[in-house]
Write an enzyme that holds these catalytic residues in place. Structure first.
Site, PDB file in Angstrom:
ATOM      1  N   ASP A  34      -5.149   0.552   2.884  1.00 18.18           N
ATOM      2  CA  ASP A  34      -3.966   1.391   3.005  1.00 18.18           C
ATOM      3  C   ASP A  34      -4.035   2.412   1.858  1.00 18.18           C
ATOM      4  OD1 ASP A  34      -0.557   0.643   4.079  1.00 18.18           O
ATOM      5  OD2 ASP A  34      -1.559   2.552   3.641  1.00 18.18           O
TER       6      ASP A  34
HETATM    7  C1  GLC Z   1       1.232   4.503   4.301  1.00 20.82           C
HETATM    8  C2  GLC Z   1       1.472   3.307   5.195  1.00 20.82           C
HETATM    9  C3  GLC Z   1       0.473   3.205   6.304  1.00 20.82           C
HETATM   10  C4  GLC Z   1       0.055   4.602   6.717  1.00 20.82           C
HETATM   11  C5  GLC Z   1      -0.748   5.174   5.576  1.00 20.82           C
HETATM   12  C6  GLC Z   1      -1.219   6.615   5.850  1.00 20.82           C
HETATM   13  O1  GLC Z   1       1.544   4.189   2.975  1.00 20.82           O
HETATM   14  O2  GLC Z   1       1.581   2.027   4.596  1.00 20.82           O
HETATM   15  O3  GLC Z   1       1.097   2.471   7.357  1.00 20.82           O
HETATM   16  O4  GLC Z   1      -0.717   4.562   7.903  1.00 20.82           O
HETATM   17  O5  GLC Z   1      -0.034   5.148   4.346  1.00 20.82           O
HETATM   18  O6  GLC Z   1      -0.126   7.466   5.912  1.00 20.82           O
END
Ligand code: GLC
Length: 733
Positions: free
Chosen positions: A264
């Site tokens: 993430d």
């Molecule tokens: C965010 C979220 C994730 C998302 C990623 C990209 O913090 O936790 O679900 O897809 O970053 O935006």
């Protein structure tokens, strides 16, 4: 509002598919590590791409810019490897469908799949080829901001709808220019964040992981999910993004997932913040060792991996495995053979997409209360339209909307203005936004009510107080909305409340004062037309709750598939706190598992939702009351529409395993089917169960069905008492 969904495009010559092993053999260590790097669009990106330092970009949506970046990757970099172009397409791209919790309330996998396919079409037409969706985090906590992005509290419903969304995004052929790669996230247990506080630790037993948290990931992977994203939080003290067992072992071996795993957002770097890695070098080592293939935005793979390989801390084979998973996805997406497209600028909004969004919104809004059948409304009424969500286009779209536009949204007020004559509508917001604490608009709201036959009161949450990192400890209506309800009910006019929120809210303070309640989870672009369809009966409500609604936040976690405990509450075991005699003998009250002040029942149960017609369920039978499991167990019942109008309902089948090597829930959803019946129509509904449907995480750590006595329950929500018993008696091996 126009539209064509396609673009005229000029194509350059397509490239033949490449031999990935041969390509890998040509790559330098720096180029390999570049493929494992995903970065947000930024100014010096073209140079990074040209140098082969980027395998994927995220959050660029301008088609011409994406095409330019792809051209640099294909034509200017040394090896011409195209980019994965990612975006959070969570519940629509330009056409915004209900938030996932609302999609869950439809209990309609076909519709969820259809909406995902339209979202993919819109995103792919701009050059996007990867979405970070579906979110499969089962959660029992409405305080958690991200409950809005989930399919609710039940593993089976999450599994069915998550797999449907994967199919919708990816279609039958990932290389089609209309499809994009899905991403099953956030692996693992993110929805168990302690206290419902986002990113918080998840202390969760292995049985719960196997029975409630893993099944949706298993289903999404079985549906072909191309990628998986690791979660931010720790699982019992080990952060998911560095979890050698749950990611590096269980996901790869037990779930047999050999696709791309992406971290993430800077969650690799956060291994240091967690206190799991002593520095960024160790964090990098932990993540790659856990087979996290792609580093989202921390840039640590780019900075640290070459050194770790040169010092033989990380074997080159680990790098090569990760690179191959990235290259394989690019091949599956057809990126190596896809021509670089010069997109023109299509205007995306498409009437067919909006029609699907309208249907889905209407199927997502739950009828919770309808006293004296005040709904559907007759068309000759004069209505007062009141409330901070009546005309709030941005809010009704919900969270995680990057590419939808407020101006596309049709609000309830706008739709009602279209539907009723001007003289029959009086509008007064009462509050200017959901957190507004001022009562200065109340007089005008009361006046609008006095001039009308009935009040349509639009309540709820702004989208910004839902979603990522936006958890709430108090889940009542924010601002002065409860006071506004009271002000309007005191006018003596009937009040129909329509709540538009991103989570279950506690409504105990006012729900008994209003005549009817519709509950929508930010239903998207077409909220307004859908509400009109429901209020005036063009559509018969069919939505069912995907989450248990608490009476008070102090009851959380409260969920339907709870175990019995050794002292289960019963109606006569609760003496409401105010009625407890003073100086009562200690053992005379509260001797079962309940709260003295709020008892043990929810405000509204899982699977609940009313209709404008009535359905009855009868004749529940099983093909064998002593079932060996050799053949499927056939379950059949009869469903009748006993009301005066056509409608849809969700036939829900629950099971109870009475005695297990570990105690089991009093009910657990094992199957469901949404059916449409005309007035007076009767139909047979059939389900087939296999022993896998009875599997539990046994005391000795296996997922398997155990012999014993079971009861099946069938009906229109979890409280049904229509049941049939059977014994599962597998033949001796
Ligand atoms: C965010 C979220 C994730 C998302 C990623 C990209 O913090 O936790 O679900 O897809 O970053 O935006």
């Amino acid at each position: 509002m126009v539209l064509s969904c396609f673009m005229g495009s000029t194509f350059t010559q397509a490239q033949p598919p490449v031999d990935l092993h041969e390509l890998l053999g040509k790559m330098t260590l720096e180029e390999k590590v570049g493929q494992l790097t995903q970065v947000n669009a930024h100014d010096s990106l073209p140079v990074w791409i040209q140098k082969g330092q980027v395998g994927s970009i995220l959050n660029e949506v301008n088609p011409a810019t994406i095409a330019a970046y792809q051209r640099i990757a294909r034509e200017d970099s040394r090896l011409g490897i195209p980019l994965l172009v990612a975006r959070d397409v969570i519940h629509g791209f330009r056409t915004i469908f209900p938030v996932p919790l609302g999609q869950a309330a439809t209990w309609n996998p076909e519709l969820v799949e259809e909406a995902a396919s339209l979202a993919a079409l819109e995103a792919a037409s701009q050059g996007i080829n990867w979405t970070f969706s579906p979110m499969l985090d089962v959660t029992r906590d409405p305080r958690w901001g991200r409950v809005v992005e989930s399919f609710g509290e039940d593993a089976h419903l999450n599994s069915i709808l998550g797999a449907a969304m994967v199919r919708g995004y990816q279609g039958d052929d990932l290389s089609s220019p209309e499809n994009i790669a899905a991403c099953a996230k956030h692996y693992l247990a993110y929805g168990w964040a302690e206290g419902g506080r986002d990113y918080n630790t998840a202390n969760v037993g292995e049985p719960t992981i196997h029975e409630h948290i893993l099944p949706p990931f298993r289903a999404a992977i079985a549906a072909g999910a191309a990628t998986v994203m690791t979660a931010f939080q720790d699982i019992n003290g080990i952060p998911a993004t560095g979890h050698a067992f749950w990611v590096g072992d269980y996901l790869r071996k037990s779930l047999a997932f050999d696709g791309l795993v992406v971290s993430d957002w800077v969650s690799i770097g956060q291994l240091v913040t967690h206190g799991y890695a002593k520095d960024e070098r160790e964090a990098t080592q932990q993540a790659i060792a856990a087979t996290v293939d792609m580093d989202m935005q921390s840039r640590l793979y780019l900075e640290q991996l070459p050194e770790l390989v040169k010092k033989k801390v990380i074997p080159m084979t680990a790098i090569d495995s990760a690179v191959m998973r990235v290259l394989r996805l690019k091949q599956q997406l057809g990126l190596f053979s896809e021509p670089t497209v010069d997109y023109d600028y299509p205007d995306l909004l498409d009437e067919k997409h909006l029609e699907t969004a309208r249907q889905m919104a209407a199927e997502s809004i739950v009828l919770l209360k309808n006293d004296a059948a005040i709904l559907p409304l007759s068309s000759d009424l004069t209505v007062a339209v009141v409330g901070p969500l009546a005309n709030a286009p941005h809010e009704q779209l919900g969270t995680w909307v990057f590419d939808g536009k407020d101006e596309d949204a049709i609000t309830p007020l706008q739709a009602i203005e279209e539907y009723v004559p001007p003289a029959s509508l009086h509008y007064a917001p009462g509050l200017t936004y959901s957190r507004d604490t001022s009562h200065k608009g109340f007089d005008a709201a009361r006046a609008a009510a006095q001039q009308s036959d009935l009040v349509l009161l639009f309540l709820g949450e702004e989208s910004i107080i839902t979603g990522e990192s936006h958890s709430r400890a108090d889940i009542r209506l924010p601002g002065a909305q409860e006071a506004l309800v009271q002000a309007l009910t005191r006018t003596g006019k009937p009040v129909v409340a329509v709540v538009l929120a991103g989570r279950p809210l506690t409504m105990e303070a006012w729900q008994h004062e209003v005549d009817a309640i519709f509950y929508g989870f930010h239903p998207g672009t077409m909220t307004g037309p859908a509400i009109v369809d429901l209020l005036w009966g063009k559509v018969n409500p069919s939505a069912k709750l995907p989450m248990t609604f608490p009476k008070h936040v102090g009851q959380v976690p409260i969920y339907y598939n709870h175990v019995n405990t050794g002292k289960p509450p019963t109606p006569d075991s609760w003496v409401p706190m105010q009625e407890v005699p003073q100086k009562a003998v200690q053992t005379s009250v509260g001797n079962t598992s309940l709260y003295l002040d709020y008892g043990y029942e929810p405000a509204f149960p899982f699977g609940y939702g009313q209709s404008y017609t009535t359905f009855t369920f009868a004749g529940l039978t099983v093909s064998s009351t002593s079932w060996s499991g050799d053949q499927p167990l056939m379950v059949e019942a009869e469903v009748s529409n006993t009301g005066s109008r056509a409608g849809a309902t969700v036939v829900q089948l629950y099971v109870r395993d009475h005695v297990g090597s570990r105690v089991q829930p009093v009910r657990r959803l094992v199957a469901f089917k949404k059916i449409n019946l005309s007035a007076g129509e009767r139909t047979a509904v059939r389900f087939q169960l296999t022993p896998a449907d009875l599997a539990i995480f046994t005391r000795n750590g296996q997922m398997k069905a155990e012999p014993g006595d079971f009861t099946l329950f069938l009906g229109e929500d979890v409280t049904t008492d229509l049941s049939v018993d059977f014994t599962f008696k597998p033949k001796k091996p």
